[in-house]
Design a protein around this motif. Sequence first.
Motif, PDB file in Angstrom:
ATOM      1  N   PRO A  26       0.954  -1.256   0.019  1.00 37.78           N
ATOM      2  CA  PRO A  26      -0.061  -0.126   0.005  1.00 37.78           C
ATOM      3  C   PRO A  26       0.864   1.211   0.082  1.00 37.78           C
ATOM      4  N   ASP A  27       0.659   2.235  -0.651  1.00 39.43           N
ATOM      5  CA  ASP A  27       1.217   3.406  -1.125  1.00 39.43           C
ATOM      6  C   ASP A  27       2.820   3.178  -1.396  1.00 39.43           C
ATOM      7  N   LYS A  28       2.992   2.114  -1.908  1.00 36.29           N
ATOM      8  CA  LYS A  28       4.563   1.927  -2.201  1.00 36.29           C
ATOM      9  C   LYS A  28       4.574   0.971  -3.628  1.00 36.29           C
ATOM     10  N   PHE A  29       5.628   0.970  -4.259  1.00 38.07           N
ATOM     11  CA  PHE A  29       5.684   0.091  -5.607  1.00 38.07           C
ATOM     12  C   PHE A  29       6.319  -1.250  -5.328  1.00 38.07           C
ATOM     13  N   PRO A  30       5.646  -2.224  -5.950  1.00 34.06           N
ATOM     14  CA  PRO A  30       5.777  -3.561  -5.369  1.00 34.06           C
ATOM     15  C   PRO A  30       6.912  -4.023  -6.626  1.00 34.06           C
ATOM     16  N   CYS A  31       7.855  -4.592  -6.365  1.00 37.40           N
ATOM     17  CA  CYS A  31       8.965  -4.954  -7.199  1.00 37.40           C
ATOM     18  C   CYS A  31       8.870  -6.370  -7.363  1.00 37.40           C
ATOM     19  N   ASN A  32       9.293  -6.638  -8.539  1.00 37.65           N
ATOM     20  CA  ASN A  32       9.189  -8.186  -8.871  1.00 37.65           C
ATOM     21  C   ASN A  32       9.964  -9.093  -8.116  1.00 37.65           C
ATOM     22  N   THR A  33      10.605  -8.737  -7.332  1.00 35.63           N
ATOM     23  CA  THR A  33      11.378  -9.283  -6.355  1.00 35.63           C
ATOM     24  C   THR A  33      10.610  -9.830  -4.928  1.00 35.63           C
ATOM     25  N   GLY A  34       9.546  -9.016  -4.887  1.00 35.07           N
ATOM     26  CA  GLY A  34       8.728  -9.212  -3.717  1.00 35.07           C
ATOM     27  C   GLY A  34       8.865  -7.998  -2.666  1.00 35.07           C
ATOM     28  N   ILE A  35       9.892  -7.155  -2.895  1.00 34.90           N
ATOM     29  CA  ILE A  35      10.059  -6.031  -1.870  1.00 34.90           C
ATOM     30  C   ILE A  35       9.012  -4.975  -2.453  1.00 34.90           C
ATOM     31  N   CYS A  36       8.992  -4.004  -1.442  1.00 29.41           N
ATOM     32  CA  CYS A  36       8.306  -2.722  -1.763  1.00 29.41           C
ATOM     33  C   CYS A  36       9.095  -1.520  -1.463  1.00 29.41           C
ATOM     34  N   ALA A  38       9.355   2.788  -1.965  1.00 31.33           N
ATOM     35  CA  ALA A  38       8.853   3.965  -2.093  1.00 31.33           C
ATOM     36  C   ALA A  38       8.366   4.715  -3.514  1.00 31.33           C
ATOM     37  N   LEU A  39       7.200   5.066  -3.763  1.00 26.87           N
ATOM     38  CA  LEU A  39       7.068   5.728  -5.123  1.00 26.87           C
ATOM     39  C   LEU A  39       7.857   6.522  -5.780  1.00 26.87           C
ATOM     40  N   SER A  40       8.564   7.276  -4.915  1.00 22.15           N
ATOM     41  CA  SER A  40       9.685   8.231  -5.412  1.00 22.15           C
ATOM     42  C   SER A  40      10.857   7.497  -6.063  1.00 22.15           C
ATOM     43  N   GLN A  41      11.054   6.286  -5.744  1.00 27.17           N
ATOM     44  CA  GLN A  41      12.132   5.545  -6.090  1.00 27.17           C
ATOM     45  C   GLN A  41      11.807   4.947  -7.402  1.00 27.17           C
ATOM     46  N   LYS A  42      10.697   4.804  -7.772  1.00 21.36           N
ATOM     47  CA  LYS A  42      10.273   4.395  -9.224  1.00 21.36           C
ATOM     48  C   LYS A  42      10.761   5.479 -10.393  1.00 21.36           C
ATOM     49  N   CYS A  43      11.527   4.941 -11.374  1.00 19.19           N
ATOM     50  CA  CYS A  43      11.816   5.499 -12.499  1.00 19.19           C
ATOM     51  C   CYS A  43      12.927   6.734 -12.045  1.00 19.19           C
ATOM     52  N   ASP A  44      13.531   6.384 -11.126  1.00 14.72           N
ATOM     53  CA  ASP A  44      14.779   7.395 -10.488  1.00 14.72           C
ATOM     54  C   ASP A  44      16.206   7.056 -11.003  1.00 14.72           C
ATOM     55  N   CYS A  49      15.013  -2.079  -6.860  1.00 13.44           N
ATOM     56  CA  CYS A  49      14.455  -3.354  -6.720  1.00 13.44           C
ATOM     57  C   CYS A  49      15.380  -4.503  -6.815  1.00 13.44           C
ATOM     58  N   GLY A  50      16.371  -4.311  -7.430  1.00 14.06           N
ATOM     59  CA  GLY A  50      17.592  -5.446  -7.665  1.00 14.06           C
ATOM     60  C   GLY A  50      17.230  -6.160  -8.996  1.00 14.06           C
ATOM     61  N   ASP A  51      16.199  -5.982  -9.401  1.00 10.67           N
ATOM     62  CA  ASP A  51      15.984  -6.562 -10.659  1.00 10.67           C
ATOM     63  C   ASP A  51      15.671  -5.726 -12.136  1.00 10.67           C
ATOM     64  N   MET A  52      15.623  -4.480 -11.743  1.00  6.66           N
ATOM     65  CA  MET A  52      15.302  -3.479 -12.626  1.00  6.66           C
ATOM     66  C   MET A  52      13.880  -3.211 -12.890  1.00  6.66           C
ATOM     67  N   SER A  53      13.127  -3.894 -12.195  1.00  8.18           N
ATOM     68  CA  SER A  53      11.650  -3.587 -12.369  1.00  8.18           C
ATOM     69  C   SER A  53      10.896  -2.258 -11.970  1.00  8.18           C
ATOM     70  N   ASP A  54      11.661  -1.664 -11.018  1.00  9.23           N
ATOM     71  CA  ASP A  54      11.496  -0.238 -11.065  1.00  9.23           C
ATOM     72  C   ASP A  54      11.959   0.740 -11.930  1.00  9.23           C
ATOM     73  N   GLU A  55      12.552   0.203 -12.896  1.00 11.28           N
ATOM     74  CA  GLU A  55      13.085   1.231 -13.926  1.00 11.28           C
ATOM     75  C   GLU A  55      12.580   0.878 -15.201  1.00 11.28           C
ATOM     76  N   THR A  56      11.518  -0.080 -15.321  1.00  6.66           N
ATOM     77  CA  THR A  56      10.975  -0.346 -16.743  1.00  6.66           C
ATOM     78  C   THR A  56       9.711   0.364 -16.792  1.00  6.66           C
ATOM     79  N   ASN A  57       9.243   0.636 -18.078  1.00  4.74           N
ATOM     80  CA  ASN A  57       8.190   1.456 -18.469  1.00  4.74           C
ATOM     81  C   ASN A  57       8.260   2.822 -17.991  1.00  4.74           C
ATOM     82  N   CYS A  58       9.165   3.443 -18.017  1.00  7.31           N
ATOM     83  CA  CYS A  58       9.327   4.910 -17.384  1.00  7.31           C
ATOM     84  C   CYS A  58       9.298   5.787 -18.540  1.00  7.31           C
TER      85      CYS A  58
END
Length: 70
Positions: A26-36, A38-44, A49-58
């Motif tokens: 809730p109120d966070k970005f779910p990584c494909n690795t299972g960790i959550c 902060a939304l501010s860390q998405k596309c930064d 996340c360790g698997d680049m799932s937070d840096e895709t589709n930016c």
Amino acid sequence: FRSDMSYTDKGFSAEYSAYDPQNPCPDKFPCNTGICIALSQKCDGWNDCGDMSDETNCKCDKDQFACANG
């Protein structure tokens, strides 16, 4: 959760919240690795996340361009 019913004055703190499988972060970005993260860390630009799932589709800013590899 089990307890031995002992009482500790200092040194231990726990926080529990309900888990919703439809919204595991809730109120966070779910990584494909299972960790959550902060939304501010998405596309930064950092692999938080360790698997680049937070840096895709930016989306790129107007002064940026997308490389062929994303």
